[in-house]
Motif scaffolding. Structure first.
Motif, PDB file in Angstrom:
ATOM      1  N   PRO A 230     -19.425 -21.767 -28.821  1.00  0.00           N
ATOM      2  CA  PRO A 230     -20.191 -23.017 -28.964  1.00  0.00           C
ATOM      3  C   PRO A 230     -19.370 -24.187 -29.493  1.00  0.00           C
ATOM      4  O   PRO A 230     -19.750 -25.339 -29.305  1.00  0.00           O
ATOM      5  N   ASP A 231     -18.228 -23.906 -30.142  1.00  0.00           N
ATOM      6  CA  ASP A 231     -17.381 -24.983 -30.652  1.00  0.00           C
ATOM      7  C   ASP A 231     -16.287 -25.385 -29.672  1.00  0.00           C
ATOM      8  O   ASP A 231     -15.413 -26.190 -30.001  1.00  0.00           O
ATOM      9  N   GLY A 232     -16.332 -24.839 -28.469  1.00  0.00           N
ATOM     10  CA  GLY A 232     -15.334 -25.179 -27.474  1.00  0.00           C
ATOM     11  C   GLY A 232     -14.079 -24.339 -27.547  1.00  0.00           C
ATOM     12  O   GLY A 232     -13.212 -24.448 -26.669  1.00  0.00           O
ATOM     13  N   GLU A 233     -13.962 -23.501 -28.554  1.00  0.00           N
ATOM     14  CA  GLU A 233     -12.815 -22.616 -28.717  1.00  0.00           C
ATOM     15  C   GLU A 233     -13.191 -21.202 -28.261  1.00  0.00           C
ATOM     16  O   GLU A 233     -14.369 -20.842 -28.237  1.00  0.00           O
ATOM     17  N   PRO A 234     -12.197 -20.383 -27.897  1.00  0.00           N
ATOM     18  CA  PRO A 234     -12.525 -19.000 -27.531  1.00  0.00           C
ATOM     19  C   PRO A 234     -13.258 -18.280 -28.658  1.00  0.00           C
ATOM     20  O   PRO A 234     -12.966 -18.483 -29.839  1.00  0.00           O
ATOM     21  N   TRP A 235     -14.206 -17.427 -28.279  1.00  0.00           N
ATOM     22  CA  TRP A 235     -14.974 -16.678 -29.270  1.00  0.00           C
ATOM     23  C   TRP A 235     -14.081 -15.814 -30.151  1.00  0.00           C
ATOM     24  O   TRP A 235     -14.284 -15.736 -31.359  1.00  0.00           O
ATOM     25  N   GLY A 236     -13.105 -15.144 -29.554  1.00  0.00           N
ATOM     26  CA  GLY A 236     -12.322 -14.178 -30.315  1.00  0.00           C
ATOM     27  C   GLY A 236     -13.222 -13.111 -30.909  1.00  0.00           C
ATOM     28  O   GLY A 236     -14.225 -12.702 -30.317  1.00  0.00           O
ATOM     29  N   THR A 237     -12.925 -12.712 -32.116  1.00  0.00           N
ATOM     30  CA  THR A 237     -13.707 -11.651 -32.757  1.00  0.00           C
ATOM     31  C   THR A 237     -15.010 -12.158 -33.364  1.00  0.00           C
ATOM     32  O   THR A 237     -15.747 -11.383 -33.974  1.00  0.00           O
ATOM     33  N   ARG A 238     -15.323 -13.434 -33.166  1.00  0.00           N
ATOM     34  CA  ARG A 238     -16.639 -13.942 -33.564  1.00  0.00           C
ATOM     35  C   ARG A 238     -17.702 -13.530 -32.553  1.00  0.00           C
ATOM     36  O   ARG A 238     -18.900 -13.647 -32.827  1.00  0.00           O
ATOM     37  N   PHE A 239     -17.267 -13.088 -31.363  1.00  0.00           N
ATOM     38  CA  PHE A 239     -18.232 -12.665 -30.350  1.00  0.00           C
ATOM     39  C   PHE A 239     -18.992 -11.456 -30.871  1.00  0.00           C
ATOM     40  O   PHE A 239     -18.408 -10.564 -31.502  1.00  0.00           O
ATOM     41  N   PRO A 240     -20.290 -11.381 -30.598  1.00  0.00           N
ATOM     42  CA  PRO A 240     -21.073 -10.243 -31.108  1.00  0.00           C
ATOM     43  C   PRO A 240     -20.570  -8.910 -30.552  1.00  0.00           C
ATOM     44  O   PRO A 240     -20.067  -8.830 -29.426  1.00  0.00           O
TER      45      PRO A 240
ATOM     46  N   CYS B 274     -22.124  -5.983  -8.119  1.00  0.00           N
ATOM     47  CA  CYS B 274     -21.262  -5.512  -9.208  1.00  0.00           C
ATOM     48  C   CYS B 274     -21.027  -6.683 -10.153  1.00  0.00           C
ATOM     49  O   CYS B 274     -20.637  -7.772  -9.714  1.00  0.00           O
ATOM     50  N   ALA B 275     -21.275  -6.474 -11.441  1.00  0.00           N
ATOM     51  CA  ALA B 275     -21.139  -7.528 -12.438  1.00  0.00           C
ATOM     52  C   ALA B 275     -20.130  -7.129 -13.505  1.00  0.00           C
ATOM     53  O   ALA B 275     -20.103  -5.982 -13.940  1.00  0.00           O
ATOM     54  N   ASN B 276     -19.315  -8.085 -13.909  1.00  0.00           N
ATOM     55  CA  ASN B 276     -18.427  -7.873 -15.038  1.00  0.00           C
ATOM     56  C   ASN B 276     -19.264  -7.839 -16.319  1.00  0.00           C
ATOM     57  O   ASN B 276     -20.084  -8.723 -16.559  1.00  0.00           O
ATOM     58  N   VAL B 277     -19.080  -6.811 -17.134  1.00  0.00           N
ATOM     59  CA  VAL B 277     -19.971  -6.604 -18.277  1.00  0.00           C
ATOM     60  C   VAL B 277     -19.679  -7.585 -19.411  1.00  0.00           C
ATOM     61  O   VAL B 277     -18.555  -8.061 -19.560  1.00  0.00           O
ATOM     62  N   PRO B 278     -20.690  -7.917 -20.217  1.00  0.00           N
ATOM     63  CA  PRO B 278     -20.450  -8.733 -21.410  1.00  0.00           C
ATOM     64  C   PRO B 278     -19.415  -8.069 -22.317  1.00  0.00           C
ATOM     65  O   PRO B 278     -19.425  -6.852 -22.505  1.00  0.00           O
ATOM     66  N   GLY B 279     -18.523  -8.885 -22.857  1.00  0.00           N
ATOM     67  CA  GLY B 279     -17.454  -8.379 -23.713  1.00  0.00           C
ATOM     68  C   GLY B 279     -16.141  -8.219 -22.990  1.00  0.00           C
ATOM     69  O   GLY B 279     -15.097  -8.012 -23.611  1.00  0.00           O
ATOM     70  N   SER B 280     -16.162  -8.310 -21.647  1.00  0.00           N
ATOM     71  CA  SER B 280     -14.951  -8.171 -20.859  1.00  0.00           C
ATOM     72  C   SER B 280     -14.274  -9.533 -20.691  1.00  0.00           C
ATOM     73  O   SER B 280     -14.605 -10.491 -21.393  1.00  0.00           O
ATOM     74  N   CYS B 281     -13.315  -9.604 -19.768  1.00  0.00           N
ATOM     75  CA  CYS B 281     -12.494 -10.821 -19.688  1.00  0.00           C
ATOM     76  C   CYS B 281     -12.301 -11.312 -18.265  1.00  0.00           C
ATOM     77  O   CYS B 281     -11.331 -12.012 -17.973  1.00  0.00           O
ATOM     78  N   TYR B 282     -13.225 -10.967 -17.372  1.00  0.00           N
ATOM     79  CA  TYR B 282     -13.110 -11.397 -15.986  1.00  0.00           C
ATOM     80  C   TYR B 282     -14.217 -12.359 -15.591  1.00  0.00           C
ATOM     81  O   TYR B 282     -14.753 -12.289 -14.495  1.00  0.00           O
ATOM     82  N   GLY B 283     -14.571 -13.255 -16.498  1.00  0.00           N
ATOM     83  CA  GLY B 283     -15.516 -14.311 -16.189  1.00  0.00           C
ATOM     84  C   GLY B 283     -16.847 -14.214 -16.882  1.00  0.00           C
ATOM     85  O   GLY B 283     -17.582 -15.197 -16.951  1.00  0.00           O
ATOM     86  N   SER B 284     -17.200 -13.029 -17.404  1.00  0.00           N
ATOM     87  CA  SER B 284     -18.437 -12.895 -18.173  1.00  0.00           C
ATOM     88  C   SER B 284     -18.192 -13.296 -19.624  1.00  0.00           C
ATOM     89  O   SER B 284     -17.052 -13.350 -20.093  1.00  0.00           O
ATOM     90  N   SER B 285     -19.271 -13.559 -20.342  1.00  0.00           N
ATOM     91  CA  SER B 285     -19.150 -13.916 -21.755  1.00  0.00           C
ATOM     92  C   SER B 285     -18.471 -12.788 -22.521  1.00  0.00           C
ATOM     93  O   SER B 285     -18.842 -11.614 -22.383  1.00  0.00           O
ATOM     94  N   GLY B 286     -17.488 -13.142 -23.321  1.00  0.00           N
ATOM     95  CA  GLY B 286     -16.741 -12.154 -24.078  1.00  0.00           C
ATOM     96  C   GLY B 286     -15.788 -12.843 -25.034  1.00  0.00           C
ATOM     97  O   GLY B 286     -15.775 -14.082 -25.139  1.00  0.00           O
ATOM     98  N   PRO B 287     -14.962 -12.097 -25.732  1.00  0.00           N
ATOM     99  CA  PRO B 287     -14.057 -12.696 -26.719  1.00  0.00           C
ATOM    100  C   PRO B 287     -13.199 -13.845 -26.189  1.00  0.00           C
ATOM    101  O   PRO B 287     -13.013 -14.843 -26.901  1.00  0.00           O
ATOM    102  N   PRO B 288     -12.642 -13.777 -24.960  1.00  0.00           N
ATOM    103  CA  PRO B 288     -11.802 -14.896 -24.519  1.00  0.00           C
ATOM    104  C   PRO B 288     -12.561 -16.079 -23.935  1.00  0.00           C
ATOM    105  O   PRO B 288     -11.959 -17.108 -23.637  1.00  0.00           O
ATOM    106  N   SER B 289     -13.888 -15.942 -23.776  1.00  0.00           N
ATOM    107  CA  SER B 289     -14.654 -17.047 -23.192  1.00  0.00           C
ATOM    108  C   SER B 289     -14.932 -18.107 -24.249  1.00  0.00           C
ATOM    109  O   SER B 289     -14.774 -17.890 -25.447  1.00  0.00           O
ATOM    110  N   GLU B 290     -15.385 -19.247 -23.788  1.00  0.00           N
ATOM    111  CA  GLU B 290     -15.579 -20.391 -24.680  1.00  0.00           C
ATOM    112  C   GLU B 290     -16.815 -20.230 -25.552  1.00  0.00           C
ATOM    113  O   GLU B 290     -17.912 -19.948 -25.064  1.00  0.00           O
TER     114      GLU B 290
END
Length: 398
Positions: free
Chosen positions: A103-113, A85-101
């Motif tokens: 490329p500039d070291g800051e959370p993606w926020g709404t810059r995430f695709p 079972c994998a946490n889907v992209p875009g979520s917030c439980y460890g997979s890449s998503g808005p709250p993850s880091e």
């Protein structure tokens, strides 16, 4: 504790890319080469599908969310199956998503695709490659996780033998789309949302996210279940939540149990989930259309030559039994061996999570034997003049 996999550069369906897609995942059981089962979580679920005593970064309803279904000796028996079972992209439980880091070291926020259900499927395929799993015995999911399971039959028909789609449909209807749009507006009109740039020391859009979740809870319950659980009973003003300011006239009227339930659960949800992730995931669910790119649902499923089980619930108006039957018909039209199991339940959409005694037996039977075992090929009767008349009929022969 969840593991993470770095899957390299990933291009999303929207055309944007990130340099390194990370997926958080958990596995259960031992892989023997032909026993892998992929479990796809629902909207706000996580990779922590089972094992209440297992260490996890999740909390609340996201923690061990199908523990009554997945585990040793249970319907999805981890003595026999290797469960992923994998946490889907875009979520917030460890997979890449808005709250993850980013490329500039800051959370993606709404810059995430922007993400789609198709992105989830492609990311899961990459994860399985990383784990050395070429093919799946089965993929199973409920709600939008069921859409994810359907997408496997559409995108990777040669990589999965059995598809179990629970409390789901080929697409959302207009009423659900409308409610989801209001939920997103509850978040984006919260002043603390700040255009999605609320990470750091400032306040989070707690009220907006809590209101969005309240709308979700209303969708997930049926009229009869709400009447039984709450009725019109008063909870008393002492039960009012501090998170929500009441209007001046409120003191004259009862603060009802249903209000207290929604306020409490909305507040608790806002403590564990990310508002931007909720925006992203609801957009992915809303946009999913099984027939996308094809002329019909059956054409989208034409290359799948395995077996399929659709499970629907009579009290579910988020994904109705009629939608379940339409989905089963799409499988039948391709010649796929399939079954539609209709569960008589007044609980609502959440029945697939809270009624394991009804969900576990058909899932376990289908995983083990497909539709050739004790399962019958159809559990639907049609009355003349009716478009669809569901009856509760067990998959098991008497």
């Amino acid at each position: 504790m969840s593991d993470t996999a770095s899957l390299g550069e990933f291009e999303f369906d929207c055309g944007e890319s990130i340099s390194d897609l990370t997926l958080a995942y958990e596995t259960y059981g031992e892989f023997t080469g032909d026993n892998a089962v992929l479990v796809c979580h629902a909207l706000t679920g996580s990779q922590h599908v089972a094992g209440r005593r297992r260490r996890s970064d999740t909390a609340g309803q996201a923690a061990a969310w199908w523990d009554d279904i997945v585990g040793p000796g249970k319907a999805v028996d981890t003595n026999d199956y290797f469960v992923v079972c994998a946490n889907v992209p875009g979520s917030c439980y460890g997979s890449s998503g808005p709250p993850s880091e980013g490329p500039d070291g800051e959370p993606w926020g709404t810059r995430f695709p922007a993400v789609t259900v198709g992105d989830w499927t492609r990311a899961q395929r990459l994860l399985l490659d990383e784990l050395g799993v070429p093919n799946l015995h089965a993929v199973v999911g409920g709600s939008v996780g069921g859409m994810n399971a359907l997408d496997w039959a559409k995108r990777h028909p040669d990589h999965v033998d059995r598809v179990l789609a629970v409390a789901t449909g080929a697409r959302l209807d207009a009423q659900c789309l409308a409610i989801e749009s209001i939920a997103r507006r509850a978040i984006t009109t919260d002043p603390d949302w700040q255009g999605g740039d609320y990470y750091g020391d400032g306040p989070d859009p707690v009220q907006g996210l809590a209101l969005a979740r309240q709308l979700g809870h209303v969708m997930y319950l049926s009229k009869s279940s709400m009447a039984k659980k709450f009725g019109r009973r008063s909870a008393g003003m002492d039960a009012a939540r501090d998170a929500f300011e009441l209007d001046p006239a409120a003191g004259f009227f009862p603060y009802r149990e249903v209000e207290s339930y929604l306020d409490y659960n909305g507040e608790r949800f806002a403590e564990r989930f990310d508002a931007n992730a909720y925006l992203y995931l609801t957009r992915a669910m809303d946009s999913y259309d099984l027939a996308g790119g094809y002329e019909s649902d059956s054409e989208a499923l034409a290359a799948f030559d395995g077996e399929a089980l659709v499970v629907s619930f009579t009290g579910d108006w988020h994904f109705t039994t009629k939608q379940g039957e339409e989905l089963a018909e799409a499988f039948r039209a391709t010649g796929t061996r399939s079954a539609h199991h209709v569960v008589e339940s007044d609980h609502g959409h959440d029945a697939f999570l809270v009624e394991p005694e009804h969900v576990g037996p058909p899932l376990g039977d289908f995983l083990d034997s497909g539709v050739r075992g004790s399962a019958v090929s159809d559990t639907v009767e049609r009355d003349e003049g009716d478009d669809f008349a569901p009856v509760h009929t067990s998959l098991f022969s008497s």
